[in-house]
Design an enzyme around this catalytic site. Sequence first.
Site, PDB file in Angstrom:
ATOM      1  N   SER A   1      63.175  37.972 -14.917  1.00 44.49           N
ATOM      2  CA  SER A   1      61.798  38.136 -13.790  1.00 44.49           C
ATOM      3  C   SER A   1      61.806  38.751 -12.259  1.00 44.49           C
ATOM      4  O   SER A   1      61.379  39.008 -11.689  1.00 44.49           O
ATOM      5  CB  SER A   1      61.038  36.420 -13.634  1.00 44.49           C
ATOM      6  OG  SER A   1      62.019  36.106 -13.163  1.00 44.49           O
TER       7      SER A   1
ATOM      8  N   ASP B   1      53.904  31.814  -5.298  1.00 52.63           N
ATOM      9  CA  ASP B   1      53.836  30.298  -5.896  1.00 52.63           C
ATOM     10  C   ASP B   1      55.717  29.697  -5.325  1.00 52.63           C
ATOM     11  O   ASP B   1      55.905  28.727  -5.932  1.00 52.63           O
ATOM     12  CB  ASP B   1      54.192  31.005  -7.097  1.00 52.63           C
ATOM     13  CG  ASP B   1      55.812  32.296  -7.364  1.00 52.63           C
ATOM     14  OD1 ASP B   1      56.277  32.472  -6.602  1.00 52.63           O
ATOM     15  OD2 ASP B   1      55.808  32.722  -8.459  1.00 52.63           O
TER      16      ASP B   1
ATOM     17  N   HIS C   1      59.074  32.659  -7.074  1.00 53.92           N
ATOM     18  CA  HIS C   1      60.070  34.422  -7.417  1.00 53.92           C
ATOM     19  C   HIS C   1      59.829  34.501  -5.759  1.00 53.92           C
ATOM     20  O   HIS C   1      59.282  33.638  -4.672  1.00 53.92           O
ATOM     21  CB  HIS C   1      59.098  35.014  -8.297  1.00 53.92           C
ATOM     22  CG  HIS C   1      59.217  34.464  -9.836  1.00 53.92           C
ATOM     23  ND1 HIS C   1      57.635  33.495 -10.047  1.00 53.92           N
ATOM     24  CD2 HIS C   1      59.660  34.935 -10.363  1.00 53.92           C
ATOM     25  CE1 HIS C   1      57.870  33.193 -10.967  1.00 53.92           C
ATOM     26  NE2 HIS C   1      58.752  34.262 -11.436  1.00 53.92           N
TER      27      HIS C   1
END
Length: 317
Positions: free
Chosen positions: A80, A242, A245
Amino acid sequence: MFGLRVLRAAVFTAGAIGGLSGAAYGLLTEQSKRARKIIGPPAAALRADGVYLPEGVGPLDPADPRITGDPLVFAVLGDSSAAGVGCDTDEELPGVLLARGLAEESERPVRLLTHAISGATSRELAGQTDAALLTPPDVALVIIGGNDVTARLSPGACALLLGAAVRRLTETGTAVVVGTCPDLGAIRPIAQPLRSLVRSWSLTLARAQRKAVLLAGGQPVALADLLSPEFLTRPAELFSKDMFHPSAAGYAAATQVLLPELCAAAGVWDGGPLPTQPTRSAAAEARRPTAKLVAKLNWRLKQVPPATSHSAAVTGQ
């Protein structure tokens, strides 16, 4: 970065290997639950593949008549962090930022091909490499490592898988840059002492990755050493909503350290000498005694009176 299952895996592995007491195991389990609740489910990654022109136009379809000359093919592999989870728009994606930078520095079109998948581990690198080699890239970026702990793979096993992928790419003439595992201890929702455990894992993996990448002919970039100080001091700015990330600003900071290495690997860097990559982890450096501490210890030693014959006899000296 790394999947939320790392929190459960960290607790499991610490209990199995470290011989945690029931109270300590319960504490880590509770910290894991709190962190997962704060972070929430991961968002889907954006995608903006295509051709980027030196003047900033893009992404274009490869058949677009505005593209003159053969584009430099730039592939992005990994998890990611490579895919850009946490970005709100296509323009913020690390692959896009790096493709634009490569196009500007090389003064030629750059075709971005993203093979990175959120949640991927080093086990998925072989498949991503297969996909990348269908259109052999001139230069490739790999960012992987955080999710490896969810599968409880050893750092050595992860490094071997990464090295194999890098070697396959370099053997076809691809210049490969690898952003080694970030310092996962910078993620604030993970409380202590779980955060220290995760930091130790990530730094151990980063060291193993560095050796494997060099042996395979790639160029490692120590993301933990180069970025964790900023992420630790500016978490509200550099992490996304969040708090897990990176944000657009966080990815921009990462591209600033990755772009010179990518340009140099592609043979188009004209920005002066590249900074020397650290060979010792930031966490290890942080544990080194400071000059002030050394001076204080030396001062204390000077205050100790010379040993008398009695004391020497007592101590056996």
